[in-house]
Design a protein around this motif. Structure first.
Motif, PDB file in Angstrom:
ATOM      1  N   GLY A  81      55.982  30.788  12.180  1.00 33.93           N
ATOM      2  CA  GLY A  81      55.292  31.819  12.943  1.00 33.93           C
ATOM      3  C   GLY A  81      56.204  32.987  13.254  1.00 33.93           C
ATOM      4  N   PRO A  82      55.632  34.122  13.652  1.00 36.55           N
ATOM      5  CA  PRO A  82      56.426  35.338  13.872  1.00 36.55           C
ATOM      6  C   PRO A  82      57.459  35.222  14.984  1.00 36.55           C
ATOM      7  CG  PRO A  82      54.167  35.624  14.643  1.00 36.55           C
ATOM      8  CD  PRO A  82      54.192  34.358  13.853  1.00 36.55           C
ATOM      9  N   GLU A  83      57.294  34.273  15.906  1.00 36.01           N
ATOM     10  CA  GLU A  83      58.264  34.113  16.991  1.00 36.01           C
ATOM     11  C   GLU A  83      59.226  32.952  16.750  1.00 36.01           C
ATOM     12  OE1 GLU A  83      56.122  34.009  20.688  1.00 36.01           O
ATOM     13  OE2 GLU A  83      55.138  35.934  20.315  1.00 36.01           O
ATOM     14  N   ALA A  84      59.138  32.350  15.556  1.00 33.72           N
ATOM     15  CA  ALA A  84      59.993  31.203  15.243  1.00 33.72           C
ATOM     16  C   ALA A  84      61.474  31.560  15.298  1.00 33.72           C
ATOM     17  CB  ALA A  84      59.638  30.657  13.856  1.00 33.72           C
ATOM     18  N   LYS A  85      61.805  32.748  14.815  1.00 33.22           N
ATOM     19  CA  LYS A  85      63.219  33.163  14.783  1.00 33.22           C
ATOM     20  C   LYS A  85      63.798  33.268  16.185  1.00 33.22           C
ATOM     21  CE  LYS A  85      62.214  38.151  14.650  1.00 33.22           C
ATOM     22  NZ  LYS A  85      60.793  37.948  15.021  1.00 33.22           N
ATOM     23  N   ASP A  86      62.993  33.686  17.141  1.00 37.24           N
ATOM     24  CA  ASP A  86      63.469  33.829  18.515  1.00 37.24           C
ATOM     25  C   ASP A  86      63.761  32.458  19.128  1.00 37.24           C
ATOM     26  OD1 ASP A  86      63.055  36.654  18.379  1.00 37.24           O
ATOM     27  OD2 ASP A  86      60.915  36.290  18.714  1.00 37.24           O
ATOM     28  N   THR A  87      62.886  31.521  18.851  1.00 46.77           N
ATOM     29  CA  THR A  87      63.078  30.178  19.390  1.00 46.77           C
ATOM     30  C   THR A  87      64.306  29.523  18.783  1.00 46.77           C
ATOM     31  OG1 THR A  87      60.702  29.907  19.720  1.00 46.77           O
ATOM     32  CG2 THR A  87      62.033  27.904  19.637  1.00 46.77           C
ATOM     33  N   LEU A  88      64.414  29.550  17.467  1.00 51.86           N
ATOM     34  CA  LEU A  88      65.560  28.912  16.828  1.00 51.86           C
ATOM     35  C   LEU A  88      66.858  29.611  17.240  1.00 51.86           C
ATOM     36  CD1 LEU A  88      66.608  26.751  14.918  1.00 51.86           C
ATOM     37  CD2 LEU A  88      66.285  28.352  13.019  1.00 51.86           C
ATOM     38  N   GLY A  89      66.826  30.927  17.301  1.00 52.68           N
ATOM     39  CA  GLY A  89      68.014  31.682  17.696  1.00 52.68           C
ATOM     40  C   GLY A  89      68.519  31.334  19.079  1.00 52.68           C
ATOM     41  N   SER A  90      67.609  30.897  19.941  1.00 50.21           N
ATOM     42  CA  SER A  90      67.991  30.597  21.331  1.00 50.21           C
ATOM     43  C   SER A  90      68.630  29.228  21.489  1.00 50.21           C
ATOM     44  CB  SER A  90      66.756  30.693  22.237  1.00 50.21           C
ATOM     45  OG  SER A  90      65.859  29.614  21.989  1.00 50.21           O
ATOM     46  N   ILE A  91      68.515  28.353  20.478  1.00 48.78           N
ATOM     47  CA  ILE A  91      69.054  26.996  20.634  1.00 48.78           C
ATOM     48  C   ILE A  91      70.220  26.693  19.706  1.00 48.78           C
ATOM     49  CG2 ILE A  91      66.836  26.113  21.476  1.00 48.78           C
ATOM     50  CD1 ILE A  91      66.452  24.777  18.733  1.00 48.78           C
ATOM     51  N   ILE A  92      70.546  27.601  18.787  1.00 49.83           N
ATOM     52  CA  ILE A  92      71.704  27.370  17.917  1.00 49.83           C
ATOM     53  C   ILE A  92      72.945  28.009  18.533  1.00 49.83           C
ATOM     54  CG2 ILE A  92      70.419  27.060  15.768  1.00 49.83           C
ATOM     55  CD1 ILE A  92      70.930  29.998  15.107  1.00 49.83           C
ATOM     56  N   GLU A  93      74.064  27.309  18.397  1.00 44.80           N
ATOM     57  CA  GLU A  93      75.304  27.821  18.984  1.00 44.80           C
ATOM     58  C   GLU A  93      75.729  29.138  18.339  1.00 44.80           C
ATOM     59  OE1 GLU A  93      78.293  24.787  18.863  1.00 44.80           O
ATOM     60  OE2 GLU A  93      77.482  23.757  20.641  1.00 44.80           O
ATOM     61  N   GLY A 114      73.878  31.586  17.637  1.00 39.42           N
ATOM     62  CA  GLY A 114      73.137  32.679  18.247  1.00 39.42           C
ATOM     63  C   GLY A 114      72.141  33.351  17.317  1.00 39.42           C
ATOM     64  N   PRO A 115      71.227  34.140  17.881  1.00 38.14           N
ATOM     65  CA  PRO A 115      70.162  34.767  17.086  1.00 38.14           C
ATOM     66  C   PRO A 115      70.666  35.739  16.027  1.00 38.14           C
ATOM     67  CG  PRO A 115      70.200  35.638  19.332  1.00 38.14           C
ATOM     68  CD  PRO A 115      71.100  34.452  19.317  1.00 38.14           C
ATOM     69  N   GLU A 116      71.826  36.358  16.250  1.00 36.34           N
ATOM     70  CA  GLU A 116      72.350  37.308  15.271  1.00 36.34           C
ATOM     71  C   GLU A 116      72.621  36.634  13.924  1.00 36.34           C
ATOM     72  OE1 GLU A 116      72.931  40.708  15.453  1.00 36.34           O
ATOM     73  OE2 GLU A 116      71.713  40.542  17.266  1.00 36.34           O
ATOM     74  N   SER A 117      72.954  35.352  13.982  1.00 37.75           N
ATOM     75  CA  SER A 117      73.305  34.637  12.751  1.00 37.75           C
ATOM     76  C   SER A 117      72.108  34.410  11.839  1.00 37.75           C
ATOM     77  CB  SER A 117      73.952  33.293  13.084  1.00 37.75           C
ATOM     78  OG  SER A 117      73.017  32.427  13.723  1.00 37.75           O
ATOM     79  N   LEU A 118      70.902  34.624  12.347  1.00 35.48           N
ATOM     80  CA  LEU A 118      69.696  34.459  11.528  1.00 35.48           C
ATOM     81  C   LEU A 118      69.295  35.739  10.814  1.00 35.48           C
ATOM     82  CD1 LEU A 118      67.504  32.355  13.995  1.00 35.48           C
ATOM     83  CD2 LEU A 118      68.750  31.500  12.002  1.00 35.48           C
ATOM     84  N   LYS A 119      69.902  36.855  11.207  1.00 32.17           N
ATOM     85  CA  LYS A 119      69.468  38.141  10.658  1.00 32.17           C
ATOM     86  C   LYS A 119      69.762  38.296   9.173  1.00 32.17           C
ATOM     87  CE  LYS A 119      69.330  40.895  14.888  1.00 32.17           C
ATOM     88  NZ  LYS A 119      69.813  42.109  15.587  1.00 32.17           N
ATOM     89  N   ASP A 120      70.775  37.591   8.664  1.00 27.47           N
ATOM     90  CA  ASP A 120      71.061  37.678   7.228  1.00 27.47           C
ATOM     91  C   ASP A 120      70.731  36.376   6.507  1.00 27.47           C
ATOM     92  OD1 ASP A 120      73.114  36.143   8.259  1.00 27.47           O
ATOM     93  OD2 ASP A 120      74.727  37.214   7.217  1.00 27.47           O
ATOM     94  N   THR A 129      69.408  28.826   2.645  1.00 27.54           N
ATOM     95  CA  THR A 129      69.703  27.665   3.481  1.00 27.54           C
ATOM     96  C   THR A 129      71.086  27.805   4.097  1.00 27.54           C
ATOM     97  OG1 THR A 129      68.338  26.178   2.136  1.00 27.54           O
ATOM     98  CG2 THR A 129      70.042  25.160   3.464  1.00 27.54           C
ATOM     99  N   ARG A 130      71.215  27.346   5.345  1.00 27.29           N
ATOM    100  CA  ARG A 130      72.498  27.406   6.027  1.00 27.29           C
ATOM    101  C   ARG A 130      72.571  26.287   7.061  1.00 27.29           C
ATOM    102  NH1 ARG A 130      73.435  33.197   8.201  1.00 27.29           N
ATOM    103  NH2 ARG A 130      73.360  33.617   5.955  1.00 27.29           N
ATOM    104  N   ARG A 131      73.763  25.838   7.348  1.00 28.41           N
ATOM    105  CA  ARG A 131      73.949  24.795   8.363  1.00 28.41           C
ATOM    106  C   ARG A 131      74.226  25.447   9.719  1.00 28.41           C
ATOM    107  NH1 ARG A 131      77.076  19.588   6.567  1.00 28.41           N
ATOM    108  NH2 ARG A 131      75.027  19.418   5.568  1.00 28.41           N
ATOM    109  N   TYR A 132      73.563  24.926  10.764  1.00 32.02           N
ATOM    110  CA  TYR A 132      73.730  25.430  12.115  1.00 32.02           C
ATOM    111  C   TYR A 132      73.998  24.267  13.067  1.00 32.02           C
ATOM    112  CZ  TYR A 132      71.828  29.940  10.599  1.00 32.02           C
ATOM    113  OH  TYR A 132      71.628  31.147   9.964  1.00 32.02           O
TER     114      TYR A 132
END
Length: 396
Positions: free
Chosen positions: A164-176, A178-184, A190-193
């Motif tokens: 969903g369109p807000e999925a990135k915000d949720t995942l970004g808030s729980i990975i160490e 941080g949300p910036e790491s999802l931008k690329d 695939t990436r390990r978090y």
């Protein structure tokens, strides 16, 4: 709803397996049904199928897809082996990139559709359908003979899809990270978090992909950490647990195939409108000829396929056309195809949509046809797929 009957009829014999999130599904009021040998939630008590569907389109939904088979392939012939059983170029696929592909039998028919991620040279992670486990395992074990590589299922792993369109915000808030790491991290990568904010942080493998047409992630996690991960995600009020019914209507709107409906061992990628899976670098045979090479390449070069997968929509009101309903030409008499999937579209105001195979001459968008449902004929027209624009996150 009829869509529930379709799920509850699958894999009902014998003792059902349970995913690591079974207790959570029950706690959340999940209506549990047999599906592909597992007890899975078709919906949850706090919302209807349509509400679940629309919530995912507008916010974020969490799906338990742990019934899918996760496996690894590694060894010096791993790429060579994939080049025999799929039509996709894995030699030139960058490490950390995944792609949809299909497993092909010797005649070029589709044994299963699959997501294959390249971890490193001659090392891959593969996800295949739960309902095809037995035939996939038998196929892979038979086909791999003579290749210097090893394929094996990955035990004790769960798979969660956050869509969903807000999925990135949720995942970004729980990975160490941080949300910036999802931008690329773009669609297919695939990436390990590391999941933080918990008693003991743990690692997950995140693929930016999904089965809804929305931006989202498929997260592979150890069974022992699956409940913690799901709870962390669901703590965000923008996320709700979503069941199989909405997953099916979401993928239908997105024009995606469901094995056993749009795909089977008699259908080629060309007939299934999946010619794009046949990499252009594979079409001259220089990277090895894949199973069914001559048949598939003849369909591409000489346009010899007799039928094509299409989308269709009703021109008026009417009951959903289910798998097996016949498609008729505009004269209302000549049989020109058959339905593979169909349902009302929550995103399109309830209009009835579907997918079908029709004789090639009837595949053009806008072609007027009829579908026969319960001995009544309803006017339809061929529609472009997907029915709604996708939200995949790609480089601009």
């Amino acid at each position: 709803m009829a869509i529930f009957k379709r799920f509850s009829s699958s894999g009902s014999a014998g003792v059902l397996m349970k995913t690591a999130l079974f207790d959570l599904h029950v706690k959340l009021g999940g209506s549990m049904v047999p599906y592909a040998g597992y007890s899975m939630p078709v919906k949850y008590s706090q919302q209807t199928h349509i509400e679940s569907h629309n919530w995912t389109r507008n916010h974020a939904g969490l799906f338990d897809v742990s019934h899918m088979l996760q496996s690894t392939l590694r060894g010096q012939d791993a790429t060579k082996f994939l080049h025999k059983i799929t039509p996709t170029d894995f030699q030139n696929l960058p490490a950390g990139q995944g792609t949809l592909s299909v497993l092909l039998n010797e005649e070029g028919g589709i044994v299963d559709d699959t997501l294959v991620t390249k971890i490193a040279e001659n090392e891959f992670r593969i996800v295949t359908n739960a309902g095809c486990v037995d035939q996939d395992v038998a196929f892979l074990k038979q086909q791999i003979q003579g290749f210097a590589c090893e394929w094996e299922p990955v035990p004790e792993r769960s798979l969660l899809a956050l869509q969903g369109p807000e999925a990135k915000d949720t995942l970004g808030s729980i990975i160490e990270e941080g949300p910036e790491s999802l931008k690329d991290l773009y669609f297919g990568q695939t990436r390990r978090y590391t999941i933080g904010g918990v008693a003991t942080p743990f690692q997950v493998d995140v693929a930016r992909s999904g089965y809804t047409g929305e931006d989202g992630f498929e997260i592979s996690v150890s069974n022992q950490d699956a409940m913690t991960l799901a709870s962390s995600i669901l703590a965000d009020p923008s996320v709700r647990a979503i069941g199989l019914a909405a997953r099916d209507s979401l993928r239908l709107e997105a024009g995606m195939c469901l094995y056993g409906h749009e795909l089977d061992q008699t259908i080629t990628p060309v007939e299934a409108a999946l010619t794009w899976l046949v990499s252009k670098t594979r079409r001259d045979g220089s990277l090895g000829k894949f199973n069914g090479f001559d048949r598939i390449m003849d369909q591409i070069k000489n346009k010899s396929a007799a039928k094509a997968r299409v989308g269709f929509k009703y021109l008026g009101r009417g009951p959903a056309a289910r798998q097996g309903c016949i498609i008729l030409a505009e004269d209302g008499e000549t049989v020109v195809g058959s339905v593979t999937s169909g349902s009302a579209s929550p995103s399109l105001g309830g209009i009835t949509i579907g997918q079908a195979y029709v004789a090639k001459r009837y595949r053009k968008a806008g072609t007027k046809l009829f579908v026969s449902v319960r001995n009544k004929k309803f006017p339809i027209e061929v529609a472009r797929l997907p029915f709604i624009p996708n939200g995949f996150y790609k480089p601009t």
